[in-house]
Design an enzyme around this catalytic site. Sequence first.
Site, PDB file in Angstrom:
ATOM      1  N   LYS A 120       0.843  -1.213   0.000  1.00 31.84           N
ATOM      2  CA  LYS A 120       0.000   0.000   0.000  1.00 31.84           C
ATOM      3  C   LYS A 120       0.875   1.260   0.000  1.00 31.84           C
ATOM      4  CE  LYS A 120      -3.363  -0.440   2.769  1.00 31.84           C
ATOM      5  NZ  LYS A 120      -4.217  -0.498   3.975  1.00 31.84           N
ATOM      6  N   ASN A 132     -14.844   3.077  11.740  1.00 31.36           N
ATOM      7  CA  ASN A 132     -14.177   4.295  11.294  1.00 31.36           C
ATOM      8  C   ASN A 132     -14.255   4.422   9.775  1.00 31.36           C
ATOM      9  OD1 ASN A 132     -11.610   5.438   9.998  1.00 31.36           O
ATOM     10  ND2 ASN A 132     -11.582   6.391  12.012  1.00 31.36           N
ATOM     11  N   LYS A 192       2.336  -4.485  10.944  1.00 33.63           N
ATOM     12  CA  LYS A 192       1.007  -4.539  11.564  1.00 33.63           C
ATOM     13  C   LYS A 192       1.154  -5.128  12.953  1.00 33.63           C
ATOM     14  CE  LYS A 192      -3.258  -3.441  10.248  1.00 33.63           C
ATOM     15  NZ  LYS A 192      -3.669  -2.495   9.195  1.00 33.63           N
TER      16      LYS A 192
END
Length: 418
Positions: free
Chosen positions: A93, A220, A105
């Site tokens: 990404k 979100n 992560k």
Amino acid sequence: MGKYNPYDNVLAVVENAAKVLGYKESDYEALKYPERELKVSIPVQMDDGSVKVFEGFRVQHSTSRGPAKGGVRFHPNVNQDEVKALAAWMTFKCAVVNIPYGGAKGGVICDPTVLSEGEMRRITRRFTAMIAPIIGPDQDVPAPDVGTNPKVMGWMMDTYSMLKGHCVPGVVTGKPIEIGGALGRSEATGRGVMITTKNTLAKLGMEMAGTSVVVQGMGNVGSISAKLLHAEGMKVIGVSDVSGGLYCKDGLDIPGILEYLKTPKALLEGYNAPGVEHIANEALLELETTVLVPAALENQIHGGNADKLNCKIIIEAANGPTTVEADEILKNRGILLIPDILANAGGVVVSYFEWVQNIQSMYWTEEDVNKRLKEIMDRAFEAVWDIAKENGVEPRIGAYLIAIKRTVEAKKLRGIWP
Ligand code: NAD
């Protein structure tokens, strides 16, 4: 069908794209393995006096293009393979949108819906202390993901700062504005999804106004995506969360639903309004709509339901919502899919802006943030669209062609140490 492992998804797509690029296996071999994986046990005193030990992970997939970057997930189904996959997706990404980061992560196996605020804070602080040796503004910069939020990032920043003996705002992004967060960060992922949807429709000669869209997940990312797509005139006919979905063929009252969801722990199953039907999550994915935005978790569109979808375009707001098997089915059905590593990159782009501002101790206006975000998202979209067309491949492979090329070239230029 064997047990779903998201890391297998990553490996399959990397292989596929590397072949199109004509790379030798030795060029991209290292990308198949995370650089570093840390597993920690987190003892926490619970409110009732008992001690519970939680399991946590931080995985750094790559630091070839810069410090590792990626969110922290608090969820009962977190596992090491999932965190590995999410870390690799972050590498690609950041490369697609060309920001100077690698990928990482983190995750803790816990259920935030049943934890008190004190328990959440103690888990966060102890987890941060245990991963502190491998994080830092120049090493690895965490951010929010499923089950975490700006408040959690504030605790992470404070814990790290206390350990260092001075304030280190650049160690995490997605912080509250008052302690170094960036204006526009909380809306950034959803804004990027909206920009990507607009760009996709424009390529197909379609307008946003009046075009139908279904959004799965109202956290979100999903709630902001729904809000901004609705604000652009799209007809949001379906939304869902973990409790189920809502459907209205004439379009849902998105501002009203978002107002309702402001109550802590509110779920869509409790929302009622004239003309609104409650439907199951599986049915939501099968609604007839022009655009479908999966914004919940991975593995939502799979071999078992890909042939039942009734949409023309999928914009992947979640990470990894579509399996490799489903990709093939969607391609054969002519459903256009814009991949996660492009569509939801708005969050990490504005995280990058936040980190830059923290390092410079100089802050930008929200207009500035949104303008720069749009420039980066538009540029990345055009590049992915063009390379996919040139190579006659799907946009997912197009995005990986760009990402793998940038990552492999960085690795080659740096060489293998020692
Ligand atoms: P969140 O915790 O705020 O929200 C998750 C939402 O999904 C909740 O509304 C939950 O009820 C819903 N949900 C869970 N299981 C579901 C199911 N089976 N069906 C329907 N809804 C379900 O998380 P978030 O931060 O919005 O993240 C959502 C996705 O977007 C994740 O894949 C995440 O990795 C990805 N993502 C997040 C960000 C970010 O900035 N937060 C950035 C990029 C990508």
